[in-house]
Write an enzyme that holds these catalytic residues in place. Structure first.
Site, PDB file in Angstrom:
ATOM      1  N   ASP A 141       0.811  -1.215   0.000  1.00 21.09           N
ATOM      2  CA  ASP A 141       0.000   0.000   0.000  1.00 21.09           C
ATOM      3  C   ASP A 141       0.850   1.272   0.000  1.00 21.09           C
ATOM      4  OD1 ASP A 141       0.952  -0.318   2.608  1.00 21.09           O
ATOM      5  OD2 ASP A 141      -0.981  -0.950   3.386  1.00 21.09           O
TER       6      ASP A 141
ATOM      7  N   ASP B 245      -7.122  -2.257  13.855  1.00 23.24           N
ATOM      8  CA  ASP B 245      -8.525  -2.504  13.475  1.00 23.24           C
ATOM      9  C   ASP B 245      -8.660  -3.800  12.674  1.00 23.24           C
ATOM     10  OD1 ASP B 245      -7.452  -1.844  11.024  1.00 23.24           O
ATOM     11  OD2 ASP B 245      -8.844  -0.211  10.603  1.00 23.24           O
TER      12      ASP B 245
ATOM     13  N   HIS C 259      -6.862  -4.726  10.042  1.00 23.59           N
ATOM     14  CA  HIS C 259      -6.641  -4.663   8.596  1.00 23.59           C
ATOM     15  C   HIS C 259      -5.392  -5.436   8.167  1.00 23.59           C
ATOM     16  CE1 HIS C 259      -4.258  -0.590   9.019  1.00 23.59           C
ATOM     17  NE2 HIS C 259      -3.453  -1.617   9.200  1.00 23.59           N
TER      18      HIS C 259
ATOM     19  N   GLU D 234      -9.464  -1.781   5.315  1.00 24.67           N
ATOM     20  CA  GLU D 234     -10.154  -1.443   6.544  1.00 24.67           C
ATOM     21  C   GLU D 234     -11.444  -2.272   6.659  1.00 24.67           C
ATOM     22  OE1 GLU D 234      -8.020  -0.160   8.133  1.00 24.67           O
ATOM     23  OE2 GLU D 234      -7.758   1.995   7.929  1.00 24.67           O
TER      24      GLU D 234
END
Ligand code: PGA
Length: 261
Positions: free
Chosen positions: A67, A136, A138, A143
């Site tokens: 990413d 979270d 990910h 997400e």
């Protein structure tokens, strides 16, 4: 999935570095999927050491990062381009033409994501993909509610991810709120996955990812769908795994782990 639990962060890092070194030695033009974050910094330091001390050869290795932030130029020191230069690329004999990252400054983000997907395909797919896990849950910047079949695209970051990473930007208002990321489907297409997780702040999410239900609310749980996935965790990160005694037994007893013990 195989889960390897090691007593310390250093020991866990050593195992992941050994797994990567073995993959590079057996396949010198490995297509290697890279991840970023604090956990991976220690891994890259270890790989640099193996390169220096044991001449691990990166000259033919091809890389794809998971990413990149939208709106950061490749030469912005907070970009993942610069992270990779700083922690790995400038310390090993990799050919920079073989290193690929998404361009967070691309005018047409959809076209950039398609270019990346095409390039991965052109290289024959990713042989080995490193994964961290976010607070979270990910993987990449997938997400919660990212489709489990999603491909490379742009994503808005959750407040949890912004809170996790704002320290690198000197405040949340100064950091990008969007990123380009390989999709969960793109990750599941990789031939092999290694998830590397350390520290007690990840214990709850790791337990959900490995032993909880597969759900797009916790995209790391998608690794349960992958036929060749190894999770390496230190004792702190593994502390909430219910079957950790079983995982420990496998590492201590199965012949395939002998060389890593
Ligand atoms: P960290 O990031 O290693 O900095 O905790 C991992 C991630 O968010 O994927």
């Amino acid at each position: 999935m195989q889960v390897i639990v090691r007593p310390t962060r250093e020991e866990a890092t050593r195992i992941v570095a050994r797994l990567v070194a073995k993959a590079v030695r057996s396949n010198p033009d490995l297509v290697f999927g890279l991840a970023t974050g604090l956990t991976m910094e220690r891994l890259y330091a270890r790989l640099v050491r193996i390169h220096r001390e044991e001449k691990l050869d990166f000259s033919l290795v091809r890389t794809f990062n998971l990413d990149e932030y939208v709106g950061l130029a490749a030469d912005d020191e907070r970009s993942y381009h610069m992270y990779m230069t700083k922690h790995l690329f400038s310390h090993v004999n990799i050919d920079r033409r073989n290193t690929h990252l998404l361009d967070g400054m691309a005018k047409d983000l959809d076209a950039e994501c398609q270019r990346y997907e095409d390039l991965i395909k052109h290289c024959g797919g990713i042989d080995l993909q490193l994964l961290g896990i976010g607070r979270d849950g990910h993987i990449g910047f997938n997400e919660p509610l990212s489709a489990l079949y999603s491909r490379t695209r742009d994503k808005s970051l959750t407040p949890t991810t912004l809170a996790q990473n704002e320290k690198y930007f000197g405040g949340r208002d100064k950091m990008p709120h969007r990123a380009l990321t390989m999709g969960v489907g793109t990750i599941l297409d990789c031939k092999k996955l290694i998830m590397f997780v350390t520290g007690d702040s990840k214990a709850a999410v790791l337990a959900k990812a490995v032993e909880g239900p597969i759900t797009s609310m916790m995209t790391a749980s998608a690794i349960q769908l992958h036929p060749h996935c190894i999770v390496v965790a230190d004792e702190e990160a593994a502390s909430k795994l219910e079957a950790r005694d079983y995982y420990r037994w496998i590492f201590e007893n199965e012949p395939e782990w002998k060389e890593f013990r």
